[in-house]
Each structure stands twice: as C-alpha cells, then as structure tokens.
Design an enzyme around this catalytic site. Structure first.
Site, PDB file in Angstrom:
ATOM      1  N   CYS A 276       0.829  -1.210   0.000  1.00 37.21           N
ATOM      2  CA  CYS A 276       0.000   0.000   0.000  1.00 37.21           C
ATOM      3  C   CYS A 276       0.864   1.261   0.000  1.00 37.21           C
ATOM      4  O   CYS A 276       1.544   1.552   0.980  1.00 37.21           O
ATOM      5  CB  CYS A 276      -0.911  -0.055   1.236  1.00 37.21           C
ATOM      6  SG  CYS A 276      -1.723   1.486   1.659  1.00 37.21           S
TER       7      CYS A 276
ATOM      8  N   CYS B 201       0.086   3.811   2.714  1.00 37.21           N
ATOM      9  CA  CYS B 201       0.532   3.280   4.013  1.00 37.21           C
ATOM     10  C   CYS B 201       2.005   3.606   4.227  1.00 37.21           C
ATOM     11  O   CYS B 201       2.427   3.940   5.336  1.00 37.21           O
ATOM     12  CB  CYS B 201       0.335   1.765   4.082  1.00 37.21           C
ATOM     13  SG  CYS B 201      -1.384   1.239   3.938  1.00 37.21           S
TER      14      CYS B 201
END
Length: 105
Positions: A30, A33
């Site tokens: 991600c 993230c």
C-alpha cells in the site's frame, strides 16, 4: 518504535491497555501506508509513556480488520479503555493525528 500487533495479541495490547492506543492498519503493498508509516513511527516516539502506538499488517491478520469493518487502508483507529473512540481513513498530516491523540491522552 510502533508495536507490531497481531490478531492473537490485539485484545491484550489494545483493548486491555491502560493508555490510549493508536493502531495503524496497513499493508506492505500500500503506497499511502508507506507515506504515513514514518509519521506513525514519529508518534510512537513522541507519545512514549503517554499512549501506545501500534501497527497491524492486514495481509497477515484478517480477523481484527474484519471485526472493525476495515475496507480501505491506511486506517488509523484510536482506542481508549477498550473502546474505539476515533478513526481516520487515508493519509493525513501528523498534526491531525496529534490532535486526535491529544484529545484522549
């Protein structure tokens, strides 16, 4: 450094904590993230002794993210006294997370 938590120790580390707990639900693949990861690590340093800062890899742990209905990552949740008290989805400035944590410290 932020604590790595799992489905098996979530109750003990998060729900039974006597301090507020910020949990970053994330995954290795991600991009957003990875953007917020360093901010979470900074918060772990800044709030040492005042709050617990933890991370949970949603690819390695499916039970807790499903329990809390996490559909998008990063999702950051703040727990206090075993209850979910605040939540942020997506990348936000450090100041936003500090304000939310300060409201519960």
């Amino acid at each position: 450094m932020a604590l790595e938590i799992t489905d098996s120790n979530f109750d003990e580390v998060v729900l039974q904590s006597d301090k507020p707990v910020l949990v970053d639900f994330w995954a290795e693949w991600c991009g957003p993230c990875k953007m917020i990861g360093p901010v979470v690590e900074e918060l772990a340093q800044d709030y040492q002794g005042k709050a617990v800062v933890a991370k949970m890899d949603v690819d390695m742990n499916a039970q807790v993210p499903a329990q809390f209905g996490i559909r998008s990552i990063p999702t950051l949740m703040i727990f206090k006294n075993g209850q979910l008290v605040d939540k942020v989805v997506g990348v936000v400035p450090k100041s936003v997370l500090e304000d939310k944590l300060n409201a519960h410290v």
